[in-house]
Structure formats: structure tokens, C-alpha cells
Design a protein around this motif. Structure first.
Motif, PDB file in Angstrom:
ATOM      1  N   ARG A   1     -72.383  10.719  16.067  1.00  0.00           N
ATOM      2  CA  ARG A   1     -73.436   9.843  16.599  1.00  0.00           C
ATOM      3  C   ARG A   1     -74.727   9.902  15.785  1.00  0.00           C
ATOM      4  O   ARG A   1     -75.719   9.261  16.153  1.00  0.00           O
ATOM      5  CB  ARG A   1     -73.722  10.209  18.064  1.00  0.00           C
ATOM      6  CG  ARG A   1     -72.620   9.761  19.011  1.00  0.00           C
ATOM      7  CD  ARG A   1     -72.806  10.264  20.425  1.00  0.00           C
ATOM      8  NE  ARG A   1     -74.126  10.004  20.981  1.00  0.00           N
ATOM      9  CZ  ARG A   1     -74.567  10.478  22.148  1.00  0.00           C
ATOM     10  NH1 ARG A   1     -73.763  11.247  22.870  1.00  0.00           N
ATOM     11  NH2 ARG A   1     -75.780  10.199  22.580  1.00  0.00           N
TER      12      ARG A   1
ATOM     13  N   ASN B   1     -74.188   2.692  12.531  1.00  0.00           N
ATOM     14  CA  ASN B   1     -73.638   4.008  12.862  1.00  0.00           C
ATOM     15  C   ASN B   1     -74.271   4.621  14.119  1.00  0.00           C
ATOM     16  O   ASN B   1     -73.781   5.625  14.639  1.00  0.00           O
ATOM     17  CB  ASN B   1     -73.844   4.987  11.693  1.00  0.00           C
ATOM     18  CG  ASN B   1     -73.003   4.600  10.494  1.00  0.00           C
ATOM     19  OD1 ASN B   1     -71.855   4.209  10.643  1.00  0.00           O
ATOM     20  ND2 ASN B   1     -73.588   4.687   9.306  1.00  0.00           N
TER      21      ASN B   1
ATOM     22  N   SER C   1     -75.053   4.637  18.013  1.00  0.00           N
ATOM     23  CA  SER C   1     -74.377   4.070  19.193  1.00  0.00           C
ATOM     24  C   SER C   1     -75.337   3.226  20.020  1.00  0.00           C
ATOM     25  O   SER C   1     -76.556   3.397  19.965  1.00  0.00           O
ATOM     26  CB  SER C   1     -73.796   5.192  20.066  1.00  0.00           C
ATOM     27  OG  SER C   1     -74.846   5.886  20.720  1.00  0.00           O
ATOM     28  N   ASP C   2     -74.766   2.320  20.818  1.00  0.00           N
ATOM     29  CA  ASP C   2     -75.580   1.430  21.660  1.00  0.00           C
ATOM     30  C   ASP C   2     -76.423   2.212  22.659  1.00  0.00           C
ATOM     31  O   ASP C   2     -77.580   1.876  22.905  1.00  0.00           O
ATOM     32  CB  ASP C   2     -74.675   0.438  22.409  1.00  0.00           C
ATOM     33  CG  ASP C   2     -74.049  -0.587  21.467  1.00  0.00           C
ATOM     34  OD1 ASP C   2     -74.587  -0.775  20.358  1.00  0.00           O
ATOM     35  OD2 ASP C   2     -73.018  -1.180  21.842  1.00  0.00           O
TER      36      ASP C   2
ATOM     37  N   ASP D   1     -77.598   5.229  22.381  1.00  0.00           N
ATOM     38  CA  ASP D   1     -78.706   5.893  21.687  1.00  0.00           C
ATOM     39  C   ASP D   1     -79.806   4.888  21.346  1.00  0.00           C
ATOM     40  O   ASP D   1     -80.995   5.216  21.416  1.00  0.00           O
ATOM     41  CB  ASP D   1     -78.208   6.603  20.427  1.00  0.00           C
ATOM     42  CG  ASP D   1     -77.362   7.825  20.756  1.00  0.00           C
ATOM     43  OD1 ASP D   1     -77.641   8.480  21.762  1.00  0.00           O
ATOM     44  OD2 ASP D   1     -76.404   8.123  20.007  1.00  0.00           O
TER      45      ASP D   1
ATOM     46  N   SER E   1     -75.842  -5.354  21.797  1.00  0.00           N
ATOM     47  CA  SER E   1     -74.855  -5.106  22.835  1.00  0.00           C
ATOM     48  C   SER E   1     -75.236  -5.830  24.124  1.00  0.00           C
ATOM     49  O   SER E   1     -76.315  -5.585  24.660  1.00  0.00           O
ATOM     50  CB  SER E   1     -74.753  -3.601  23.104  1.00  0.00           C
ATOM     51  OG  SER E   1     -73.947  -3.369  24.238  1.00  0.00           O
TER      52      SER E   1
END
Length: 568
Positions: free
Chosen positions: A353, A386, A388-389, A391, A422
């Protein structure tokens, strides 16, 4: 060993005076209470043959008249009905009933009327209506934790149930400690005020006789505050051992579920992380991740030396010595394996992550100024595939909380970028957070903007150099404890309930966070208690949070608020 010791004392007293084989019957709340304070091997030593849940016992009809039943339950109407049915058709030879909080007179009469077979040997109240995670940290494990965010008009009965449970838990803590506190609360929080007044009514009016303990020179303080005063702490990644395990893997009742981690032996798929039962964890639970790696390497080296000596068995005496030491050897092997697995798994998650990259920006948002640089840093991370959504969502929330009044245009740009990344994380959740926990809603000085002492401290820290960029952040709770220690907790921000005031500094303080605590705050309390300031702090909350749980509560509250708005 304050709250843990209180629970252990109750369990000892519950089991030690009942000789012979016993079955211990718990409910979903007391099973957590017992499991974190008492190990299975300790229960076996007390001749506990079986542990069952009260609702499963209700469904079974098998006779066990040779066993003595020890019930430890919350005094809920549901549990009283379970007991009435079970006493009507007794399966056990004896019934010993213990309740984790105050029984109503009507409940007592119901149980007495149901005991037609006269199998109840004793009935007592043992005040352990909370889960003692660590010596100075407890939780109520409330599933409905999102209720604290909702206005009272949305679900009045649900909110009342939430407040009743919190008051029950707080009162049990003070009954266990044999204290009656002076009560203060966070001025801007309606729910903190409501709980403070209801707790005061219980302790000083309804059950004043129960709380009439021997007076101490200075009454202890109960301070009830709102999670929304500090929404930053549960949004941050953590880099100290206990907090990091909870953030990246999850801890529930001091247990870590590792089922998702590759192929592990069955006995390692769920491991216990308890400062009471694990000496290595106790010594390292507040250490940062880099130091943990080195300390685990030393533990592995020590174990290899022991393993090598055990392989060198040449005489009968060597063999006898190995057999004598084998249980300790197995325990050491299991402990080494557990901690190596945890650190390996967390290292993998950090790499996948890119959390070192993310966390650096998080810490800057939480601790330092510079809106332009912060906007650029968050934008770059939102553009990075790289990251994440979830984060990205947390980064935008941290930016919004910090700069909500300063940069509406930039904030809208971040909202749009988040929405394009997202559809799951629409900026509406960030706006809902600002509405519930923005600067206009908070008590206290979350970012230290108006605290000259805090500014001076940050300057001094900047001159010395920060030891670890990932652990710069200190929760608002740290500042609150400092203010209490120095007698600077302002009455206008934290009013007293009723006509009770403190003329001198308290020696015992319970801080209860409505909406939940974090392990970072638990660490702050433990460190504060180690300074010998003359004040012992205990931290409690309605739930135990990591960023995942905090966001889940926020989403659930937003969902209910939307439904109620449409209905109204």
C-alpha cells in the motif's frame, strides 16, 4: 494493573469458593470481559470444565447434574428471561449467579420466583461491565458505536439505549474502583453532556448508597469527551507495535485473526496479544516499527541458541532437563513464530500500500502547517495508481479537517479528484465528516494553533530534529492530560455537572471518549502514567477504533442520516 486487576479479582472470587467441576456460562459481552483478563489455562486450574454461551445453553436439553453452573451475565432483560427458562428446568446440580452490573429489584424478584427447584446457591453483583484491554485502557465494545454521530431526533430510542449502555459501563468501572467521581464533559458535545448528567444522576441520586465509598482527600475526576473533538487520530496510519497491528490486521479482545495470512498451523491462525500474558509484547507494544524489527531479530537469535542446546542431548540428565524445560521451550517457539508472522505480514502490507509514502504526508497534515505544500503532496498521491482508494480518502479527510476554512477551491479540486478515482468514496463522506467534526463543532485546540506552549514545544522539537517522522503526531488527549496535570483544564470548555467542583488537583482521572478510543491514545496514557506526575489516568471508550472502524461508523451514520432526512 488497574482495570485488568479489578476484573481478575472478580473472576477469582467468582470461581475460587466453588469446589468441584464447573461450567462457566457467559453472554456475548461477558465472554469478552473474561477472555481478555483470564487465560484458558487459568480457567482450567479453577476446575472450569466447559465454557458456554447462555443462549446455546437455553437450546440444549442434556442433563449435567454432576456439574456446578457459574453464570456471569449482564443484567439485561434478555438474559433474565434466559435464566428464568433455565431455572424452570434445571440441567445442573447447582446454580451460582453473578451479574456484571446493578440488578433491578424487579429482576431480582423474577429470578427468585423462577427458582422453584431451589438450585440457586448464590446471587451477587460483580461490577465488570467493561472489557479491560490493558492495565489503564478499557472499552465497551459497542456494536452501535455510530449512534454518537447522529442528532437525537434521528433515532431517540436508539440514542437512549446507547447512552444507557455507556452510563452502565462507566458506573461499573467506578464501582470496581470503589470511587465516586466529580464529573466534567466536553462543552460542545450534546451526547457527552447527556451521558455526564445521566451518570451523575445514577451515582449521586438513584444509587447513591452503592457509591458511598470512603472519601478520598480529593475526589477522582471523570471527564467525558467526544470522539469528534479529535477525528484526526483514528484516521492516521500507526507505526508503534500494538497500534500498527490493530490498524493493518486488526485486534479484537486482544486476539489477532491471521486466517488471511498464507498457510499457518492451526494453532497460529488466531494469536493472543496481551501485555498480561506475553512478556515480549509488554516490553515492545509501544515501540516504533524499526525498533521492533531489531528486537524480534534478537528474540529469534536467543531462541536459536536455546534450540541448538536442546539438540545437543547426550546423557540421561540432558534428556531429563530437556523434558522439564519442554513446555517453556514450546511456549518460546510459539511466541517467536507469532511475532515474526505479525511483523512479516505488516511489512508486506506497508510495501503493497506504499504506506511509508502515505504516512509521511499524513503526519505533515496532522502536525505541521504549509497549506500549499500539503495540497501538492495530497494531489500527487491521488494521482498515484499505487495508492489505494481508502488511503486517498483518508488523505483528503485529513486535508479537509486541517484546511476547511482556508482553501475551499483546492478542497473542491481534491473532492473531484477523489470522486473520479473511485465511485465508492464520494466526497459526500468527507463533507459529512466536516459537518459532524469540523472546527465549529470541536472543543479543544486540535492543531495547537492557539496554544503558545504547544507552538513553543513544536519549535523546540523542530530544532532538536524529529526522532521519527512517522510518529510525530500526538493525539489531542495528550494535551488534555497535560492541562489536567497543570490545573489548566478550562471550566468554560469542560463544565462540571451539578454543584460539584474540585479545589485541588485529582489523583485519579478516568477519561471516557464517546465514540471510541485508539491504541495511540492508550499509549499516550501509559506514557503519561510513567512520568510520576502524581495523577493516574485511565482511558475508556464506547469502542476500539482503527481507521477502518472509524470510517465504517461514519458511513453508517451518513446512511441513517440520509434515510431520516428523506423520511422527514
Amino acid at each position: 494493573m488497574v482495570v485488568v486487576a479489578a476484573v481478575r479479582d472478580y473472576i477469582n472470587r467468582m470461581l475460587q469458593d466453588i469446589s468441584g467441576m464447573k461450567v462457566l456460562i457467559l453472554d456475548s459481552s461477558t465472554v469478552s470481559c473474561v477472555s481478555v483478563a483470564y487465560s484458558q489455562s487459568e480457567l482450567l486450574k479453577k476446575e472450569v470444565f466447559l465454557v458456554e454461551l447462555v443462549d446455546s445453553i437455553s437450546m440444549s436439553k442434556e442433563s449435567m447434574s454432576h456439574l456446578k453452573a457459574v453464570y456471569f451475565l449482564r443484567p439485561t432483560s434478555e438474559n433474565i428471561q434466559h435464566m428464568r427458562r433455565q431455572l424452570a428446568k434445571p440441567r445442573f446440580g447447582e446454580y451460582h449467579l453473578f451479574f456484571s452490573n446493578i440488578l433491578k429489584d424487579t429482576q431480582l424478584h423474577m429470578l427468585a420466583d423462577s427458582d422453584e427447584h431451589e438450585v440457586v446457591q448464590q446471587l451477587q453483583e460483580f461490577y465488570a461491565d467493561f472489557v479491560a484491554l490493558d492495565p489503564y485502557h478499557f472499552t465497551l465494545n459497542m456494536a452501535s458505536n455510530h449512534m454518537y454521530i447522529l442528532p437525537a431526533v434521528v433515532d431517540p430510542s436508539g440514542l437512549q439505549h446507547f447512552c444507557d449502555r455507556v452510563v452502565d459501563g462507566i458506573s461499573a468501572v467506578f464501582l470496581a474502583l470503589k470511587r465516586r467521581p466529580i464529573i466534567r464533559y466536553s462543552r460542545t458535545s450534546d451526547i457527552a453532556k447527556r451521558i455526564a448528567h445521566e451518570a451523575s444522576k445514577l451515582m449521586y441520586q438513584q444509587e447513591s448508597g452503592l457509591f458511598d465509598f470512603r472519601r478520598t482527600e480529593v475526589s477522582p475526576l471523570l471527564l467525558i469527551i467526544d470522539r469528534r473533538d479529535d477525528p484526526v487520530t483514528p484516521l492516521l496510519n500507526q507505526w508503534t507495535f500494538q497500534a500498527m497491528v490493530h490498524e493493518l490486521i486488526g485486534i479484537e479482545d486482544n486476539k489477532v485473526n491471521l486466517n488471511s495470512v498464507g498457510k499457518l498451523p492451526k494453532d497460529q491462525q488466531e494469536v493472543v496479544l496481551s501485555s498480561e500474558q506475553d512478556a515480549f509484547f509488554k516490553a515492545n507494544m509501544y515501540e516504533n516499527f524499526g525498533d521492533i524489527g531489531m528486537n524480534i531479530k534478537k528474540m529469534v537469535d536467543d531462541f536459536q541458541q536455546v534450540a541448538k542446546s536442546n539438540q545437543n542431548i547426550q546423557t540421561i540428565e540432558d534428556m531429563a532437563k530437556f523434558v522439564d524445560n519442554y513446555p517453556e521451550y514450546r511456549k518460546m517457539q510459539g511466541n517467536v513464530s507469532k511475532h515474526v508472522t505479525l511483523v512479516t505480514e505488516m511489512s508486506k502490507i506497508v510495501e503493497e500500500r506504499k504506506l511509508m509514502l502515505v504516512s509521511q504526508t499524513e503526519q505533515e497534515l496532522a502536525c505541521n502547517g504549509g497549506q500549499g505544500a500539503a495540497f501538492e503532496a495530497v494531489t500527487n498521491l491521488l494521482n498515484n495508481d499505487n495508492i489505494s482508494d481508502v488511503d486517498c480518502l483518508r488523505l483528503v479527510m485529513l486535508y479537509a479537517l486541517r484546511y476547511e476554512k482556508e482553501s475551499p477551491v483546492q478542497l473542491m479540486q481534491l473532492f473531484n479528484k477523489l470522486a473520479s478515482r473511485s465511485p465508492k468514496y464520494k466526497p459526500g463522506l468527507v463533507q459529512f465528516l466536516l459537518k459532524q467534526a469540523g472546527v465549529d463543532k470541536r472543543t479543544g485546540d486540535l492543531y495547537g494553533n492557539r496554544d503558545l506552549l504547544n507552538i513553543a514545544r513544536n519549535m523546540a522539537r523542530g530544532l532538536k530534529g524529529v526522532e521519527n517522522v512517522y510518529t510525530q503526531h500526538q493525539p489531542l488527549l495528550f494535551q488534555t492530560m497535560e492541562n489536567i496535570t497543570r490545573g489548566r483544564l478550562r471550566d468554560v470548555d469542560y463544565p462540571y455537572v451539578g454543584n460539584h467542583f474540585q479545589q485541588a488537583r485529582p489523583q485519579e482521572v478516568v477519561i471516557f471518549i464517546v465514540g471510541g478510543t485508539t491504541y495511540e491514545e492508550s499509549r499516550s496514557v501509559a506514557l503519561q502514567n510513567s512520568t510520576n506526575s502524581g495523577i493516574r489516568f485511565i482511558l475508556g471508550g464506547s469502542a476500539l477504533l482503527n481507521s477502518k472502524r472509524f470510517l465504517r461508523d461514519l458511513e453508517e451514520a451518513q446512511r441513517i442520516a440520509r434515510i431520516s432526512t428523506n423520511v422527514l
